[in-house]
Motif scaffolding. Structure first.
Motif, PDB file in Angstrom:
ATOM      1  N   GLN A  31       0.853  -1.201   0.000  1.00  0.00           N
ATOM      2  CA  GLN A  31       0.000   0.000   0.000  1.00  0.00           C
ATOM      3  C   GLN A  31       0.884   1.244   0.000  1.00  0.00           C
ATOM      4  O   GLN A  31       1.892   1.301   0.709  1.00  0.00           O
ATOM      5  CB  GLN A  31      -0.872  -0.037   1.255  1.00  0.00           C
ATOM      6  N   GLY A  32       0.478   2.260  -0.787  1.00  0.00           N
ATOM      7  CA  GLY A  32       1.314   3.446  -0.898  1.00  0.00           C
ATOM      8  C   GLY A  32       1.090   4.436   0.235  1.00  0.00           C
ATOM      9  O   GLY A  32       0.061   5.105   0.286  1.00  0.00           O
ATOM     10  N   ARG A 359       4.487  -3.960  -7.899  1.00  0.00           N
ATOM     11  CA  ARG A 359       4.683  -2.544  -7.573  1.00  0.00           C
ATOM     12  C   ARG A 359       5.214  -2.413  -6.148  1.00  0.00           C
ATOM     13  O   ARG A 359       4.647  -2.982  -5.221  1.00  0.00           O
ATOM     14  CB  ARG A 359       3.340  -1.808  -7.688  1.00  0.00           C
TER      15      ARG A 359
END
Ligand code: PMP
Ligand code: GLN
Length: 379
Positions: A31-32, A359
């Motif tokens: 999670q960013g 990512r």
């Protein structure tokens, strides 16, 4: 029995991976969100405004001081004036702004063009409003829009095109040429643009952020969304905003007032003061470029292929030389066995296209990035 309005929508990958990371005690690059705190000065400003009694409802569209400084910043950076009274609304993060914008204009049967891999909140919002997502794919290793394909995909039902630059999850940017293509395609139509610009200040290598605001034929039909969470390392505050021409913003506010009415008052006052310091957001690209370079330099000798990140705080890594496993399974395995969590990019495709790409969020302290890189090098 309840008939689900989103029968095929799973729990957001960000919730799933952050929970798994926490259960597994893994380094969480999924999670960013920043792994470091926001500026003490910003905290003091919130504290001061709370102590001063700024604790009741804000005006429905947000406090005027904050809307004014956003108007000023937008004009200085992108050259267009938005009227703070009628064209700017403060929201509970970009997520609410995106949902509200979509809800305010999308009707049953409207088509909305999106580009995959696509940020996960757009599709449910489109579907909940009876819209039909039209999925186009970003092309090539650097994830670019094929404008010929966009042109061919326009129908009389096309109501909206959603763009996102800098792009999550790929880190790609839209260029001036891209926006000129878009301008040409929508000119003379009634198509509305929803432009997700939450990473507007996180752009690398001396590139500039191409906001739709800079392009008159786009600005006149665009909702532009931004988030203070990204800009000031405060994702947990859920503060953002939307700017749009008056006609669109009038509809936006009709919906906004019944989703949240208004958002956090003391934080709005704090942000209005804090935004006076331009260096606090203008230095952000440099700050994150150093993090990107630090992270990437440490994994250069690994078996991952590095896909260039031009903006955002995300780095894509291709693991096709390491494993044949699909990306969802591989990211789980990395989290459980190697104690490093990432996001599998296939979840951002409606048909789960697996390009063997993960990512990683590099908005972390350098010692965390160093530990993460050493785990990745060992694979
Ligand atoms: N759009 C994009 C592209 C994002 O990456 C995010 C969050 N990371 C959001 C919207 C949502 O922002 P917020 O947390 O302010 O709701
Ligand atoms: N946008 C953040 C990301 O891409 C997460 C936001 C969220 O958890 N909804 O990781």
């Amino acid at each position: 029995m309840i008939k689900s309005k989103l029968p095929n929508t799973p729990t957001s990958i960000f919730a799933v991976m952050s929970q798994l990371a926490s259960e597994q005690n893994a380094i969480n690059l999924s999670q960013g969100f920043p792994g470091f705190n926001c500026d003490r000065e910003l905290i003091s400003l919130v504290d001061r405004n709370m102590a001063m009694g700024k604790n009741q409802y804000a005006p429905m569209p947000g406090i005027i001081e904050l809307r004014e400084i956003i108007s000023q910043k937008t004009q200085e950076l992108y050259g267009k004036y938005y009227n703070p009274d009628t064209e700017i609304t403060i929201t509970s993060g970009a997520t609410q702004a995106l949902y509200t914008a979509i809800t305010s204009v999308i009707n049953e049967g409207d088509e909305v063009i999106v580009f995959e891999p696509v940020y996960d909140s757009y599709i449910p919002a489109i579907k909940l409003n009876g819209g039909t997502p039209i999925y186009l794919q970003l092309k090539g290793d650097n994830y670019k829009i094929d404008w010929k394909e966009v042109e061919k995909s326009i129908t009389p039902r096309t109501k909206m095109i959603v763009i996102n630059s800098p792009h999550n999850p790929t880190g790609s940017l839209l260029s001036e040429a891209d926006l000129k293509h878009l301008e040409k395609i929508v000119k003379g139509s009634n198509i509305i643009i929803l432009s997700d610009e939450v990473y507007e200040h996180i752009v690398f290598d001396n590139e500039t952020h191409e906001s739709v605001v800079k392009y008159p034929a786009l600005a006149e039909r665009s909702f532009v969304v931004s988030s203070f969470g990204k800009t000031f390392h405060t994702t947990g505050w859920k503060m953002g905003y939307c700017i749009a021409p008056q006609e669109l913003m009038t509809e936006f506010r009709k919906v906004h007032q019944f989703i949240v009415y208004a958002v956090n008052t003391p934080i709005q006052y704090a942000l209005a003061e804090y935004l006076q310091h331009k260096d606090k957001y203008l230095q952000l690209g440099k700050f994150y470029q150093e993090k990107r370079d630090f992270f990437v330099n440490q994994i250069r000798d690994s078996r991952f292929k590095i896909i260039k990140s031009e903006g955002t705080y995300f780095q894509l890594l291709d693991y096709s030389d390491i494993s044949d496993m699909n990306d969802v399974k591989f990211s789980r395995k990395l989290t459980i066995e190697n104690k490093i969590a990432s996001i599998p990019v296939s979840v951002f495709y409606h048909d789960a296209i697996d390009k063997k790409v993960l990512r990683f969020c590099f908005a972390k302290d350098n010692d965390v990035l160093e530990q993460a890189a050493s785990k990745l090098r060992a694979l």
